[in-house]
Design an enzyme around this catalytic site. Structure first.
Site, short mmCIF file in Angstrom:
data_model
loop_
_atom_site.label_atom_id
_atom_site.label_comp_id
_atom_site.label_asym_id
_atom_site.label_seq_id
_atom_site.Cartn_x
_atom_site.Cartn_y
_atom_site.Cartn_z
N ARG A 307 78.11 46.49 -37.82
CA ARG A 307 76.90 46.33 -37.00
C ARG A 307 75.67 46.33 -38.09
NH1 ARG A 307 79.58 50.75 -33.31
NH2 ARG A 307 79.76 49.85 -31.35
N ARG A 343 78.99 41.12 -37.70
CA ARG A 343 78.31 40.84 -36.44
C ARG A 343 76.96 40.45 -36.69
NH1 ARG A 343 77.88 44.79 -31.46
NH2 ARG A 343 76.26 45.75 -32.62
N ASP A 468 79.44 47.11 -23.52
CA ASP A 468 78.60 46.37 -23.01
C ASP A 468 79.36 45.62 -21.58
OD1 ASP A 468 75.84 46.86 -23.75
OD2 ASP A 468 76.56 45.51 -25.75
N CYS A 515 86.39 45.94 -29.69
CA CYS A 515 85.65 46.53 -30.77
C CYS A 515 84.66 47.66 -30.00
CB CYS A 515 84.93 45.74 -31.73
SG CYS A 515 83.70 44.67 -30.97
C1 PEP Z 1 80.19 46.78 -27.35
O1 PEP Z 1 79.26 46.33 -26.60
O2 PEP Z 1 81.55 47.13 -26.99
C2 PEP Z 1 80.02 46.76 -28.94
C3 PEP Z 1 81.03 46.87 -29.68
O3 PEP Z 1 78.69 46.80 -29.28
P1 PEP Z 1 77.47 47.64 -29.31
O4 PEP Z 1 78.31 48.88 -28.95
O5 PEP Z 1 77.06 47.77 -30.71
O6 PEP Z 1 76.65 47.03 -28.24
MG MG Z 2 77.65 45.34 -27.51
#
Ligand code: PEP
Ligand code: MG
Length: 589
Positions: A307, A343, A468, A515
């Site tokens: 990230r 990412r 998300d 992920c």
């Molecule tokens: C997700 O949304 O599952 C993800 C891995 O990204 P983040 O938690 O950084 O939004």
């Molecule tokens: Mg996400």
């Protein structure tokens, strides 16, 4: 005394599990009382001394916090110690200090009264802000203000460091510094009336590996020091005055957990292969370079989610192409030949850059607003700096790039076009990069999932962001505690969507990873693998548990579990199925 005549009957109280583990012992009730502040007028000839007294107290507080920070860093690591940086920042807040001195000059009241008044105003203002991060700052200010007041009044530290015997600490609320001062060898568990899973005190407890349960309302009023209790940090339960039966049950669970932990350590050295011989790639999620040690320690096969926005969030300005390149290169080189999936920026939403408010104006619906790829496509120069930095890092190991929050083919095409421009620029500069670097899309918006077949034509892999995806599929704000119980990874809509993504990818020969947090939960991992997911990427500390279940199951059974889940209607029943799948394989001696 309240509760004196109450019968000591076994009572089960439910809270929220905050740190895993089981403890049995006697309770110590710790009531953190606010410092009582005397108010009086200061004679005019003593006013200079009053300001000097304030400065001395600030200095002493700074030294105390720096000492706690050092200890936490030594015992727990730099990540946990960072909490105290926020506390040190409060002490450096010129507005807080100057306002106190101004109030003192205007009113002539003692400095404690003036400081307390200003601090309370700040705490009130921060607690009312509609932003979780800023609201937490109220807790930081309260914690620091209490310390400054204690120092001004010459009171001893309100500390838990002198627990005479092993005890379960039951508190109304625990500040991070009170938690950090707990003597690890004497605290059996921590239980609080208030708090959430993500409060700083809980993070410290988790790092100390002390079982913790939070949000057990009014527990401090229902118990007394000396009462016996069992704390179940797995299920967030406290059993007061336990009888023989739960003691026996929990004793057995504790033994099982201990032997399980031993097996985890041994099993983690083995490859992640199912009992019927299917290899599964288990990878790690990271945010910063200094997490590489944990990635290696837990034997991850590469990083499935880096990230990158944290490089920005911790900076007061946009990092340059060169600064980003150096950061990515150290991760990529450090893990080569294992792959690192970088990412691109996921700023905005819950992660605005606090130092650049003009770039991130306040929005009514930040999670559905100007974030991630939407932000990057509107700031192509800034985005291209990052794309070039990633390309340059690809010359130093095995890099894959992925875009977050892709909602459709147009966005993916625009991002890829900018990437192509960056490739051409680097060729013109004569700088090497991996021409075959794989480019993927995160599938975390329902529209991307539905159009997976179209997106597959423009990328080489999918990585499903379940955090998300679930939030948007179920319309459940992932950060809202009030509706947290409705955030259900086993909702049929989630499972069917995952199946659809995997099926579309498979037809087109694309690998699919997950992920989001779901990948690191050993209860869900078999379901994901059974649905056809190829790799799982998670917080490094979860790897041994997930590897354990992978090694304890057959892929054929996981597929049957997924097939059955796809026919079921109820999220709770699907969860129970997954839980039973996990438990039957974990507890077999
Ligand atoms: C997700 O949304 O599952 C993800 C891995 O990204 P983040 O938690 O950084 O939004
Ligand atoms: Mg996400």
């Amino acid at each position: 005394m309240p509760g004196e005549n109450r019968a000591k009957e076994e009572t089960v109280v439910q809270g929220i599990s905050a740190s895993q583990g089981i403890a049995y012992g006697q309770i110590f009730v710790y009531l953190q009382s606010e410092v009582e502040v005397p108010s009086y007028e200061v004679d005019s000839e003593k006013r200079i001394d009053e300001v000097a007294r304030f400065e001395k107290a600030l200095l002493l507080t700074r030294q105390q916090i720096a000492k706690i920070k050092n200890e936490v860093e030594k015992n727990l690591g730099p990540e946990e110690a960072r909490i105290f940086d926020a506390h040190l920042l409060v002490l450096e807040d010129q507005a807080l200090i100057l306002e106190t001195i101004r109030d003192f000059e205007n009113t002539g009241r003692n400095i404690e009264t003036c400081f307390n008044g200003v601090a309370q105003r700040y705490i009130r203002a921060f607690s009312e802000i509609d932003d979780e991060y800023l609201r937490e700052r109220a807790g930081d200010i309260r914690d620091v203000a209490q310390r400054v007041l204690q120092n001004l009044l010459g009171q001893a530290e309100n500390s838990l460091s002198r627990l005479a015997e092993k005890r379960i600490v039951v508190a109304n609320e625990l500040s991070p510094s009170a938690t950090a001062s707990i003597d690890r060898s004497a605290a059996l568990a921590i239980v609080t009336d208030t708090g959430s899973k993500t409060s700083h005190a809980v993070i410290v407890a988790r790092s100390m590996k002390i079982p913790a349960v939070v949000a057990v309302s009014n527990l401090t009023q229902r118990v007394q020091t000396g009462d016996w209790a069992i704390v179940d940090g797995y299920d967030g339960v406290v059993i007061l005055h336990p009888t023989k039966q739960p003691l026996f049950r929990y004793g057995k669970i504790q033994l099982q957990k201990k032997s399980f932990e031993q097996r985890l350590i041994e099993g983690n050295r083995q490859p992640a292969i199912t009992l019927d011989g299917v290899a599964v790639r288990l990878m790690a999620n990271i945010e910063k370079v200094d997490e590489l040690a944990q990635v290696r320690e837990n034997l991850a096969e590469g990083v499935g989610l880096y990230r990158t926005e944290y490089l920005y969030l911790n900076s007061s300005r946009i990092p340059t192409e060169q600064e980003q390149f150096l950061a990515y290169k150290s991760v990529v080189e450090g893990l080569a030949p294992q792959p690192v999936v970088i990412r691109t920026l996921d700023l905005g939403g819950d992660k605005p850059m606090a130092s650049l408010p003009d770039l991130f104006p306040r929005e009514a619906n930040p999670f559905m607003g100007f974030r991630a790829i939407r932000f990057c496509l509107e700031h192509p120069d800034l985005f291209k700096d990052q794309l070039r930095a990633i390309l340059l890092a690809s010359a130093h190991g095995r890099v894959q790039l992925m875009y977050p929050m892709i909602s459709g083919a147009d966005e993916l095409a625009r991002a890829n076009a900018l990437l192509e421009e960056c490739r051409a620029e680097l060729r013109a500069r004569g700088q090497p990069f991996d021409e075959k670097m794989l480019v993927g899309a995160m599938i975390e918006i329902p529209s991307a999932a539905v159009t997976a077949d179209i997106l597959a034509a423009q990328c080489s892999f999918f990585s499903v962001g379940t955090n998300d995806l679930i939030q948007y599929l179920l319309a459940i704000d992932r950060g809202n505690n009030r509706i947290a119980h409705l955030y259900e990874p086993t909702h049929p809509a989630v499972i069917r969507t995952l199946k659809h993504i995997v099926d579309e990818a498979r037809v087109r020969g694309l690998p699919v990873g997950v992920c989001g947090e779901m990948a690191g939960d050993p209860v869900f991992a078999p379901l994901l693998l059974g649905l056809g997911v190829d790799s799982l990427s998670m917080t490094p500390g979860w790897l041994p548990t997930v590897k354990y279940i992978v090694r304890a199951m057959t892929m054929a059974d996981a597929r049957r579990l997924a097939a059955e889940a796809l026919t079921m209607d109820s999220p709770k029943e699907i969860y129970a199925k997954c839980d039973a799948f996990y438990r039957t394989r974990v507890w077999v001696e």
